[in-house]
Design a protein around this motif. Structure first.
Motif, PDB file in Angstrom:
ATOM      1  N   ASP A  16       0.851  -1.189   0.000  1.00  0.00           N
ATOM      2  CA  ASP A  16       0.000   0.000   0.000  1.00  0.00           C
ATOM      3  C   ASP A  16       0.883   1.234   0.000  1.00  0.00           C
ATOM      4  O   ASP A  16       1.565   1.533   0.983  1.00  0.00           O
ATOM      5  CB  ASP A  16      -0.913  -0.019   1.232  1.00  0.00           C
ATOM      6  N   ARG A  17       0.882   1.941  -1.122  1.00  0.00           N
ATOM      7  CA  ARG A  17       1.815   3.071  -1.251  1.00  0.00           C
ATOM      8  C   ARG A  17       1.374   4.285  -0.440  1.00  0.00           C
ATOM      9  O   ARG A  17       2.176   5.171  -0.167  1.00  0.00           O
ATOM     10  CB  ARG A  17       2.003   3.392  -2.731  1.00  0.00           C
ATOM     11  N   ASP A  18       0.118   4.351  -0.073  1.00  0.00           N
ATOM     12  CA  ASP A  18      -0.305   5.393   0.864  1.00  0.00           C
ATOM     13  C   ASP A  18       0.322   5.151   2.234  1.00  0.00           C
ATOM     14  O   ASP A  18       0.847   6.071   2.868  1.00  0.00           O
ATOM     15  CB  ASP A  18      -1.832   5.409   1.007  1.00  0.00           C
ATOM     16  N   VAL A  19       0.259   3.895   2.663  1.00  0.00           N
ATOM     17  CA  VAL A  19       0.846   3.535   3.957  1.00  0.00           C
ATOM     18  C   VAL A  19       2.365   3.607   3.892  1.00  0.00           C
ATOM     19  O   VAL A  19       3.017   3.997   4.864  1.00  0.00           O
ATOM     20  CB  VAL A  19       0.385   2.120   4.382  1.00  0.00           C
ATOM     21  N   ARG A  20       2.931   3.247   2.747  1.00  0.00           N
ATOM     22  CA  ARG A  20       4.385   3.289   2.587  1.00  0.00           C
ATOM     23  C   ARG A  20       4.930   4.688   2.882  1.00  0.00           C
ATOM     24  O   ARG A  20       5.955   4.847   3.551  1.00  0.00           O
ATOM     25  CB  ARG A  20       4.784   2.881   1.168  1.00  0.00           C
ATOM     26  N   ALA A  21       4.232   5.688   2.378  1.00  0.00           N
ATOM     27  CA  ALA A  21       4.681   7.060   2.603  1.00  0.00           C
ATOM     28  C   ALA A  21       4.693   7.409   4.083  1.00  0.00           C
ATOM     29  O   ALA A  21       5.610   8.083   4.578  1.00  0.00           O
ATOM     30  CB  ALA A  21       3.771   8.025   1.847  1.00  0.00           C
ATOM     31  N   GLU A  22       3.681   6.933   4.812  1.00  0.00           N
ATOM     32  CA  GLU A  22       3.633   7.196   6.255  1.00  0.00           C
ATOM     33  C   GLU A  22       4.721   6.431   6.989  1.00  0.00           C
ATOM     34  O   GLU A  22       5.351   6.948   7.923  1.00  0.00           O
ATOM     35  CB  GLU A  22       2.250   6.813   6.808  1.00  0.00           C
ATOM     36  N   LEU A  23       4.960   5.188   6.567  1.00  0.00           N
ATOM     37  CA  LEU A  23       5.986   4.370   7.214  1.00  0.00           C
ATOM     38  C   LEU A  23       7.375   4.958   7.026  1.00  0.00           C
ATOM     39  O   LEU A  23       8.227   4.883   7.925  1.00  0.00           O
ATOM     40  CB  LEU A  23       5.942   2.937   6.665  1.00  0.00           C
ATOM     41  N   LYS A  24       7.617   5.531   5.863  1.00  0.00           N
ATOM     42  CA  LYS A  24       8.934   6.122   5.594  1.00  0.00           C
ATOM     43  C   LYS A  24       9.238   7.267   6.557  1.00  0.00           C
ATOM     44  O   LYS A  24      10.385   7.476   6.938  1.00  0.00           O
ATOM     45  CB  LYS A  24       9.006   6.619   4.151  1.00  0.00           C
ATOM     46  N   LYS A  25       8.208   7.976   6.954  1.00  0.00           N
ATOM     47  CA  LYS A  25       8.410   9.102   7.868  1.00  0.00           C
ATOM     48  C   LYS A  25       8.943   8.631   9.222  1.00  0.00           C
ATOM     49  O   LYS A  25       9.649   9.367   9.925  1.00  0.00           O
ATOM     50  CB  LYS A  25       7.095   9.854   8.079  1.00  0.00           C
ATOM     51  N   THR A  26       8.608   7.395   9.577  1.00  0.00           N
ATOM     52  CA  THR A  26       9.043   6.851  10.870  1.00  0.00           C
ATOM     53  C   THR A  26      10.139   5.804  10.717  1.00  0.00           C
ATOM     54  O   THR A  26      10.423   5.048  11.652  1.00  0.00           O
ATOM     55  CB  THR A  26       7.846   6.238  11.612  1.00  0.00           C
ATOM     56  N   GLY A  27      10.730   5.747   9.527  1.00  0.00           N
ATOM     57  CA  GLY A  27      11.826   4.820   9.294  1.00  0.00           C
ATOM     58  C   GLY A  27      11.400   3.404   8.996  1.00  0.00           C
ATOM     59  O   GLY A  27      12.220   2.484   9.015  1.00  0.00           O
ATOM     60  N   GLY A  28      10.120   3.194   8.704  1.00  0.00           N
ATOM     61  CA  GLY A  28       9.618   1.854   8.421  1.00  0.00           C
ATOM     62  C   GLY A  28       9.820   1.457   6.967  1.00  0.00           C
ATOM     63  O   GLY A  28      10.335   2.225   6.154  1.00  0.00           O
ATOM     64  N   GLY A  29       9.374   0.231   6.641  1.00  0.00           N
ATOM     65  CA  GLY A  29       9.506  -0.277   5.282  1.00  0.00           C
ATOM     66  C   GLY A  29       8.190  -0.256   4.541  1.00  0.00           C
ATOM     67  O   GLY A  29       7.416   0.697   4.665  1.00  0.00           O
TER      68      GLY A  29
ATOM     69  N   CYS B 121      -1.277  -1.026  -6.874  1.00  0.00           N
ATOM     70  CA  CYS B 121      -0.546  -1.548  -8.020  1.00  0.00           C
ATOM     71  C   CYS B 121       0.873  -0.996  -8.045  1.00  0.00           C
ATOM     72  O   CYS B 121       1.079   0.223  -8.058  1.00  0.00           O
ATOM     73  CB  CYS B 121      -1.260  -1.188  -9.324  1.00  0.00           C
ATOM     74  N   GLY B 122       1.837  -1.900  -8.098  1.00  0.00           N
ATOM     75  CA  GLY B 122       3.230  -1.485  -8.079  1.00  0.00           C
ATOM     76  C   GLY B 122       3.692  -0.797  -9.342  1.00  0.00           C
ATOM     77  O   GLY B 122       4.733  -0.140  -9.346  1.00  0.00           O
ATOM     78  N   LEU B 123       2.935  -0.921 -10.429  1.00  0.00           N
ATOM     79  CA  LEU B 123       3.310  -0.304 -11.695  1.00  0.00           C
ATOM     80  C   LEU B 123       2.718   1.086 -11.878  1.00  0.00           C
ATOM     81  O   LEU B 123       3.114   1.826 -12.778  1.00  0.00           O
ATOM     82  CB  LEU B 123       2.867  -1.194 -12.864  1.00  0.00           C
ATOM     83  N   ALA B 124       1.740   1.443 -11.048  1.00  0.00           N
ATOM     84  CA  ALA B 124       1.010   2.698 -11.246  1.00  0.00           C
ATOM     85  C   ALA B 124       1.907   3.915 -11.079  1.00  0.00           C
ATOM     86  O   ALA B 124       2.716   3.994 -10.147  1.00  0.00           O
ATOM     87  CB  ALA B 124      -0.158   2.782 -10.275  1.00  0.00           C
ATOM     88  N   ILE B 125       1.735   4.869 -11.984  1.00  0.00           N
ATOM     89  CA  ILE B 125       2.450   6.144 -11.936  1.00  0.00           C
ATOM     90  C   ILE B 125       1.530   7.235 -11.404  1.00  0.00           C
ATOM     91  O   ILE B 125       1.961   8.140 -10.707  1.00  0.00           O
ATOM     92  CB  ILE B 125       2.953   6.528 -13.346  1.00  0.00           C
ATOM     93  N   THR B 126       0.248   7.119 -11.757  1.00  0.00           N
ATOM     94  CA  THR B 126      -0.740   8.123 -11.371  1.00  0.00           C
ATOM     95  C   THR B 126      -1.975   7.442 -10.787  1.00  0.00           C
ATOM     96  O   THR B 126      -2.121   6.218 -10.820  1.00  0.00           O
ATOM     97  CB  THR B 126      -1.190   8.943 -12.589  1.00  0.00           C
TER      98      THR B 126
END
Length: 572
Positions: A54-67, A442-447
């Motif tokens: 989930d790239r929405d969650v990924r962005a939040e995880l990155k803020k806290t050093g997560g994967g 989707c891992g391929l999505a750009i937009t």
């Protein structure tokens, strides 16, 4: 001349060493990790599942050093989109218990689950099979879900097409026992029957140990009802009807939507008409086409591994000649029959047997419940009340079959009680729109795509009404990347993700599905997409010829003149 064996792509080597799609998946399923290794990810596709995050969650995880927040997408194989009420109810339960609580109707007439955790993968696939469905070959380098016109008619023609669909499903299915052992056998007590593989023509008599070079798609349609987009398929069978009976099929080969703009060797393609075959020849012709692709498709470069590239390289005459060699005898030429019409089968339609079907438009195929709409609850209500058969369409919608005349109002009432729009309340532009999933999974999505198109349609409905085009039929399709899962390249208008927040705008295809569109404008910012589309509609209104469709108009005038006309036309 070099006698060295052709270089294989990394994926080919993974398949070759996989012991017929088993790999080390059993070991990884037993581990406590939240994701699979790269080799097994390729093999899992054949079993009907992709790893995503989930790239929405990924962005939040990155803020806290997560994967990454890994989950699995699981796709069913449902030939022709045919499913019972009980099976649909089981899938609705499953999406709530083990997935992200939504169910996605795909552009190939089947269902997808999103958000399944790795720990729940075996249980989810197992329960799908307990409902007499399957995920085998829903993805991967094999023949995928066979599409067929979903309309129920008491004319004999469509029942013949359904029967042929089922024959093709069986004939083109992988034979490896790895699927059964992985998902349908108790890991604690089950004994393995696949040890060390064997000769490819024994375990996989059609595919061999490395399967196909790339995915393969088959569809069956009628000339007066190309609702499954037959020319986007690798292999299409267009029924030829005489005196109310199917006398054979016009065979087309080499369709495919995916492309990589940065690689000029790639392109979208519509299938080419190849030959005519009789009903009793269909299965063997299909196997011959698969065999030619298996033995000659590009296994070194996956970007050009689809059948369309082999057809383009060889030409249709050479390709047909090779198919005839594999088939064992010459084939007849195509008849004059070709696609002439498309029916989305929405609303009430007479089945011809005293009963009715109702096509319920599901925007972008997403079934969900929220404060505004309760689509899952509405679907549950209809399934529980009528216990009828359902069919999913290539436009991501549902047909309820076998409804008595006296029950029409009851069905509509159940939908309205759950605050969902019925087909009759859906605008024409929304009804003929379609998207892929895109972000966030989707891992391929750009937009954005699925989450964006509804608001674009919101912005178009009023201007179209003011232009007097509210009832005009045309297709708008949107994808988050150029791979084209929502079949954008033959639509009247299409938006394809090109860069973050920017789309390539295509024009000039058509709802009939037999013409590719062209790039009208590239890198269109998201915030002016609606305005650009309104400009096209205004130009169409001011300059169309009598009876001319939107796609035909855009093709006739060309991109440069269309842009000039759009700038000059009065806006609503």
């Amino acid at each position: 001349m070099s006698t060295d064996a052709p270089k294989l792509s990394p994926v080919e080597k993974i398949k070759q060493a996989s012991n017929f799609l088993e790999g080390s998946i059993p070991e990884e399923l037993a581990e406590s990790t939240d994701h699979f290794n790269k080799d097994n990810l390729q093999l899992l596709k054949f079993h009907g599942t992709y790893q995503q995050d989930d790239r929405d969650v990924r962005a939040e995880l990155k803020k806290t050093g997560g994967g990454k927040a890994y989950t699995m997408m699981i796709r069913c194989r449902i030939p022709g989109g045919r499913i019972t009420s009980d099976q649909m109810l089981d899938q609705l339960n499953l999406c709530e218990e083990l997935a992200n609580s939504t169910l996605k109707i795909t552009t190939r007439q089947t269902l997808q689950f999103h958000g399944v955790l790795k720990d729940n993968l075996r249980e989810t696939i197992n329960r799908i099979n307990k409902a007499q469905l399957s995920t085998l070959a829903a993805c991967g380098d094999v023949n995928r879900n066979v599409m067929c016109c979903p309309a129920k008619r008491n004319d004999g023609i469509r029942s013949e097409m359904v029967e042929m669909t089922d024959k093709l499903v069986v004939a083109l299915a992988p034979q490896t026992s790895a699927y059964h052992e992985l998902w349908l056998t108790d890991p604690e007590t089950g004994e393995k029957s696949l040890e060390g593989g064997g000769e490819g023509d024994v375990i996989e008599p059609l595919y061999g140990p490395t399967y196909l070079p790339r995915k393969f798609k088959v569809g069956i349609a009628l000339p007066d009802d190309n609702c499954i987009d037959i020319y986007t398929q690798d292999l299409g069978f267009l029924a030829v009807v005489r005196d109310g009976k199917i006398i054979g099929y016009n065979v087309s080969v080499g369709g495919g939507m995916g492309t990589t703009p940065s690689a000029k060797k790639t392109f979208p393609a519509l299938a080419m008409r190849m030959a005519f075959c009789k009903p009793d020849q269909v299965v063997e012709v299909a196997k011959a086409v698969v065999g030619v692709q298996r033995d000659n498709g590009n296994r070194a470069d996956r970007k050009v591994a689809r059948l369309k590239y082999l057809v383009a390289d060889w030409g249709i005459e050479r390709f047909r000649a090779e198919v005839e060699k594999y088939f064992g005898e010459p084939l007849e030429d195509c008849t004059e029959d070709d696609v002439t019409e498309v029916d989305d089968h929405m609303g009430w339609q007479d089945q011809g047997d005293g009963k009715w079907s109702y096509g319920w438009n599901i925007e972008n195929g997403r079934l969900y419940d929220n404060e505004k709409h309760q689509l899952k609850a509405a679907l549950r209500a209809v399934c529980n009340e009528f216990k009828t058969n359902l069919r999913m369409t290539a436009h991501q919608s549902i047909i309820f079959c076998d409804i008595d005349e006296a029950d029409k109002d009851k069905l509509i009432g159940l939908l309205k009680e759950n605050n969902v729009p019925v087909t009759e309340e859906t605008s024409t532009v929304r009804r003929w729109s379609m998207t892929c999933v895109a972000l966030p999974t989707c891992g391929l999505a750009i937009t954005e795509s699925e989450r964006r198109l509804p608001s674009i349609i919101d912005g178009l409905e009023e201007p179209l009404a003011k232009l007097g085009l509210a009832a005009e039929r045309f297709t708008i399709r949107m994808t988050g990347c150029p791979n084209g899962c929502a079949r954008p390249y033959n639509a009247d208008l299409a938006l394809v993700g090109k860069a973050k927040g920017k789309y390539t705008l295509f024009a000039g295809g058509g709802w009939l599905g037999d013409r590719l569109n062209y790039i009208y404008k590239d890198l269109v910012p998201d915030d002016i997409v609606v305005d650009e589309l309104i400009g096209i509609f205004a130009a169409f209104k001011a300059n169309r010829k009598d009876g001319e469709s939107l796609g035909a108009f855009c093709t006739r005038v060309g991109g440069e003149d269309l842009a000039v006309m759009a700038d000059a036309a009065p806006r609503p």
